[in-house]
Design a protein around this motif. Structure first.
Motif, PDB file in Angstrom:
ATOM      1  N   SER A  38      60.985  31.286  99.629  1.00  0.00           N
ATOM      2  CA  SER A  38      61.977  31.913 100.507  1.00  0.00           C
ATOM      3  C   SER A  38      61.542  31.818 101.970  1.00  0.00           C
ATOM      4  O   SER A  38      62.351  31.530 102.856  1.00  0.00           O
ATOM      5  N   ARG A  39      60.262  32.063 102.226  1.00  0.00           N
ATOM      6  CA  ARG A  39      59.746  31.960 103.599  1.00  0.00           C
ATOM      7  C   ARG A  39      59.860  30.519 104.116  1.00  0.00           C
ATOM      8  O   ARG A  39      60.197  30.293 105.272  1.00  0.00           O
ATOM      9  N   LEU A  40      59.592  29.569 103.244  1.00  0.00           N
ATOM     10  CA  LEU A  40      59.720  28.160 103.631  1.00  0.00           C
ATOM     11  C   LEU A  40      61.160  27.822 103.994  1.00  0.00           C
ATOM     12  O   LEU A  40      61.428  27.198 105.031  1.00  0.00           O
ATOM     13  N   VAL A  41      62.093  28.253 103.161  1.00  0.00           N
ATOM     14  CA  VAL A  41      63.507  27.982 103.425  1.00  0.00           C
ATOM     15  C   VAL A  41      63.934  28.629 104.743  1.00  0.00           C
ATOM     16  O   VAL A  41      64.600  27.985 105.580  1.00  0.00           O
ATOM     17  N   CYS A  42      63.520  29.862 104.988  1.00  0.00           N
ATOM     18  CA  CYS A  42      63.878  30.542 106.237  1.00  0.00           C
ATOM     19  C   CYS A  42      63.282  29.811 107.442  1.00  0.00           C
ATOM     20  O   CYS A  42      63.942  29.660 108.479  1.00  0.00           O
ATOM     21  N   ARG A  43      62.045  29.353 107.305  1.00  0.00           N
ATOM     22  CA  ARG A  43      61.410  28.652 108.409  1.00  0.00           C
ATOM     23  C   ARG A  43      62.128  27.339 108.709  1.00  0.00           C
ATOM     24  O   ARG A  43      62.358  26.982 109.862  1.00  0.00           O
ATOM     25  N   VAL A  44      62.485  26.609 107.668  1.00  0.00           N
ATOM     26  CA  VAL A  44      63.137  25.307 107.855  1.00  0.00           C
ATOM     27  C   VAL A  44      64.546  25.471 108.417  1.00  0.00           C
ATOM     28  O   VAL A  44      64.973  24.684 109.261  1.00  0.00           O
ATOM     29  N   LEU A  45      65.250  26.477 107.947  1.00  0.00           N
ATOM     30  CA  LEU A  45      66.623  26.671 108.414  1.00  0.00           C
ATOM     31  C   LEU A  45      66.634  27.304 109.785  1.00  0.00           C
ATOM     32  O   LEU A  45      67.521  27.187 110.546  1.00  0.00           O
TER      33      LEU A  45
END
Length: 161
Positions: A154-161
């Motif tokens: 989830s943190r990865l997705v938030c960072r990428v988006l």
């Protein structure tokens, strides 16, 4: 007539393909759709408690902008997707209903800052807490390792988006 052999539980509801055939992007899109459907369903069901006070669409917009406040009208337009006139009417209605307050920006007197009233902030915070409990129930059977993996993803997705 040919008899279907695939079990319904093996089917992906929104694409109709078995899950193992979906590529990475499709799995991600499926997850996003499922989360959004569950969130919207919860918010719309919760709106029933406030149906006499606020129209459904205004309630949905209110819940969409809650993380952006305080902000200006341009941010409300961006978050809700409304044009300038629609966002302005929405803000006017929320001010009349006692959900929003308008303040002058101390750095730019031409800019108006929109924020929640204390009452509206309490209501949306209560709804947000119930939404969190609703979402957490889906992960009740996950072990600590799975929850940590989910958090990292989830943190990865938030960072990428």
């Amino acid at each position: 007539m040919k008899k279907r052999t695939a079990k319904i539980s093996e089917q992906v509801p929104l694409s109709g393909k078995p899950e193992h055939l979906l590529d990475r992007v499709e799995v991600f899109k499926r997850m996003c759709r499922m989360l959004e459907i569950k969130r919207k369903r919860f918010i719309e069901n919760y709106w029933q408690h406030y149906a006499k006070l606020i129209p459904r669409q205004q309630f949905l917009h209110l819940m969409n902008v809650r993380h952006s406040l305080p902000c200006n009208l341009a941010k409300i337009m961006q978050v809700t997707g409304m044009p300038s006139a629609g966002a302005s009417i929405f803000v006017d209605k929320m001010v009349k209903q006692g959900a929003f307050e308008r303040h002058e920006d101390v750095n730019d007197r031409r800019n108006i800052i929109i924020s929640f009233t204390p009452r509206a902030e309490q209501i949306t915070e209560r709804i947000e807490n119930r939404l969190n409990k609703y979402i957490f129930q889906f992960f009740a059977d996950c072990n600590i390792g799975e929850l940590e993996m989910l958090e990292q993803a989830s943190r990865l997705v938030c960072r990428v988006l």
